[in-house]
Structures are given as structure tokens and as C-alpha cells.
Design an enzyme around this catalytic site. Structure first.
Site, PDB file in Angstrom:
ATOM      1  CG  HIS A  57       3.602  -1.541  11.616  1.00 25.76           C
ATOM      2  ND1 HIS A  57       4.432  -0.450  11.751  1.00 25.76           N
ATOM      3  CD2 HIS A  57       2.844  -1.306  10.505  1.00 25.76           C
ATOM      4  CE1 HIS A  57       4.182   0.420  10.769  1.00 25.76           C
ATOM      5  NE2 HIS A  57       3.225  -0.083  10.003  1.00 25.76           N
ATOM      6  CG  ASP A  64       4.516   3.308   7.636  1.00 24.67           C
ATOM      7  OD1 ASP A  64       3.706   3.473   6.699  1.00 24.67           O
ATOM      8  OD2 ASP A  64       4.223   2.670   8.672  1.00 24.67           O
ATOM      9  CG  HIS A  65       4.180  -0.006   4.532  1.00 28.66           C
ATOM     10  ND1 HIS A  65       4.165  -1.351   4.808  1.00 28.66           N
ATOM     11  CD2 HIS A  65       3.652   0.602   5.622  1.00 28.66           C
ATOM     12  CE1 HIS A  65       3.635  -1.551   6.009  1.00 28.66           C
ATOM     13  NE2 HIS A  65       3.316  -0.369   6.515  1.00 28.66           N
ATOM     14  CG  HIS A  99      -0.132   4.463   4.634  1.00 29.92           C
ATOM     15  ND1 HIS A  99      -0.871   3.764   5.565  1.00 29.92           N
ATOM     16  CD2 HIS A  99      -0.989   5.388   4.097  1.00 29.92           C
ATOM     17  CE1 HIS A  99      -2.109   4.235   5.589  1.00 29.92           C
ATOM     18  NE2 HIS A  99      -2.200   5.214   4.711  1.00 29.92           N
ATOM     19  CG  ASP A 134       0.405  -1.437   7.876  1.00 26.67           C
ATOM     20  OD1 ASP A 134       1.276  -2.309   8.062  1.00 26.67           O
ATOM     21  OD2 ASP A 134       0.646  -0.222   7.965  1.00 26.67           O
ATOM     22  CG  HIS A 179      -4.215   0.330   6.712  1.00 31.24           C
ATOM     23  ND1 HIS A 179      -4.271   0.934   7.953  1.00 31.24           N
ATOM     24  CD2 HIS A 179      -2.988   0.613   6.219  1.00 31.24           C
ATOM     25  CE1 HIS A 179      -3.130   1.563   8.194  1.00 31.24           C
ATOM     26  NE2 HIS A 179      -2.336   1.386   7.148  1.00 31.24           N
ATOM     27  CG  HIS A 208      -0.372   0.072   2.536  1.00 31.83           C
ATOM     28  ND1 HIS A 208       0.414  -0.943   3.066  1.00 31.83           N
ATOM     29  CD2 HIS A 208      -0.426   1.038   3.499  1.00 31.83           C
ATOM     30  CE1 HIS A 208       0.796  -0.610   4.295  1.00 31.83           C
ATOM     31  NE2 HIS A 208       0.306   0.590   4.575  1.00 31.83           N
TER      32      HIS A 208
END
Length: 255
Positions: A171, A60-61, A58, A133, A114, A56
Site C-alpha cells: 500500500h 484486496d490482495h 486478504h 502488508d 498482520h 496473504h
């Protein structure tokens, strides 16, 4: 089993992961939270990065994708419905599509909720799932761009994978998730056993994943929203599963 995996920490609490095909030498990173830990993992394993499989959009990915692509000239595969929000994409995929890493063959599963276009990757020959996530051990992702009904359907798809499927999430949230889950099902014996296991892993400095789908079905309240006793305990007897899920998710948001 033919695939090899290597798990490592990124950022504050993200997981980085490599999946490697020893037959061809191909290696994929599942997401790229940041470049340096991926490079360190490649150096330690001696593997060559050929692909990045994105779950996805985001940051942080995805923040490490650009640097890794420049260095390794790797292929970037991303969700079809989010590709416009991800840089350096070479190929887009969605529900039912096939992705190959060398000779390893994965199937794409749409798992929105998400984010609106979130996908997961399932490698059936090796019983491996990479769920980003959407699903966490004893938890699930926040419903940010979708709605509870959508997220419940996505979780149900993952729950339907073979029981012995090992899944990797984005995570390390397991301990916190267990603390919350005990407020929903305090008498769940499978949850108590998982709590003991996680306490030992954490004390030893080890990650709490992968976990199996079977273990999550028994202990993760977010996968148990269609359990009649659980619904009754929340005052939602007879309600659709997605409404029970929504109540659990809202309680987690406030926890």
C-alpha cells in the site's frame, strides 16, 4: 541484477507489482488486488504472466486471481498456512522454501502478524523483497490475526535482510506513516530526510517505494522498538522490544 520490476496502482491505495525475468520471459504478479490494472501493466510492458505470488489472504490482495488465472493459465503460489482461504492455489510455500520465476530464485520468509500465515518473498541475487502488508515504508501492517510479539519477530526478520535490499509493500501509506512517526521520534534526522524525499515524490506524482532496508532501519519507529532511547522516551525503559513495539502500534491505531 537481472530482474525487472513494474509498479502500478490498484484499488484505492494498493500497489500492483510485476517481477520479470528477461532471460526466460517469465513474469510474476506479486498479489493480485484486481485484474484490470494487472492486465494493463502486462500490455504496457509486453510481458506474459506466468505466476502469481500471494503474500496473504486478504481480498484486496487476492480478488484478481481468478480472472487472471483463467486468462493466463498462470501458476498461483500462496502461503501454506492460508491456502484454504485463497482460491485457485496451485502450490503452497512457507519459511525457507524456494520459489522460481523463470530463472529468478526467491526465498520464502514467514512473516505472520498482520494475518496468521502471511509470507514475504526475498530474491537475494537482485536484493528485492516483497513484503505485502507486514512492513510499510515508515510503518507496518495492523496486527489483525497475530499478536504484537509475533509481528515484532516478523519485522525483525525483514530488518535482518541486507541493508541494500529494496522492498516493495502492498500500500501507499508513506506520507501518513511519516506524520505518525514524527510523534514518536520528532528529532530523528533520518526521518526528517525521508519526509522531504517523500514530499517531493508525492508532489511529482511518483510512488514512494521501493525503499531500502537501511533507510527503514534509520527512520521507521516500528523497526526501532529495541532502541534504548526510543523505549525510554515512551516510558518503557528496559522493556522487551515487542512490548515497545506494541505501544507504538497501539498509538498508531489511535492516531
Amino acid at each position: 541484477m537481472t530482474a525487472q520490476t513494474y509498479l502500478f496502482p490498484c484499488l484505492k491505495d494498493n500497489f500492483g507489482l510485476l517481477i520479470h525475468d528477461p532471460a526466460t520471459g517469465a513474469t510474476a504478479a506479486i498479489d493480485a488486488p484486481e485484474a484490470a490494472p494487472v492486465e494493463a501493466a502486462l500490455k504496457k510492458t509486453g510481458w506474459r504472466l506466468t505466476d502469481i505470488l500471494v503474500t496473504h489472504h486478504h481480498g484486496d490482495h487476492t480478488a484478481g486471481i481468478g480472472e487472471l488465472k483463467v486468462h493466463h493459465k498462470c501458476r498461483v503460489v500462496a502461503p501454506r498456512n492460508e491456502a484454504q482461504r485463497i482460491a485457485h492455489v496451485d502450490e503452497t510455500v512457507g519459511q525457507g522454501d524456494t520459489v522460481k520465476v523463470g530463472a529468478l530464485e526467491g526465498r520464502v520468509i514467514d512473516t505472520p502478524g498482520h494475518t496468521a500465515g502471511h509470507i514475504s518473498y526475498f530474491f537475494p541475487a537482485d536484493k528485492l523483497a516483497f513484503v505485502g502488508d507486514t512492513l510499510f515504508s515508515i510503518g507496518c501492517g495492523r496486527v489483525i490475526e497475530g499478536n504484537p510479539e509475533m509481528m515484532w519477530r516478523s519485522l525483525a526478520k525483514l530488518r535482518d535482510l541486507p541493508d541494500d535490499t529494496r522492498f516493495y509493500c502492498g500500500h501507499e501509506y508513506t506520507q501518513a506513516n511519516i506524520r505518525f512517526a514524527k510523534t514518536i521520534e520528532p528529532d530523528n534526522k533520518a526521518l526528517a530526510a525521508r519526509a522531504e524525499e517523500v514530499a517531493k515524490l508525492t508532489a511529482a506524482g511518483k510512488p514512494t517505494i521501493p525503499a531500502t532496508i537501511a533507510a527503514e532501519k534509520a527512520a521507521n519507529p516500528f523497526l526501532r522498538a529495541d532502541n534504548a532511547e526510543l523505549a525510554k522516551s515512551l516510558g518503557l525503559a528496559g522493556s522487551p522490544a515487542w512490548k515497545v513495539f506494541a505501544e507504538i502500534r497501539e498509538r498508531k491505531n489511535r492516531f
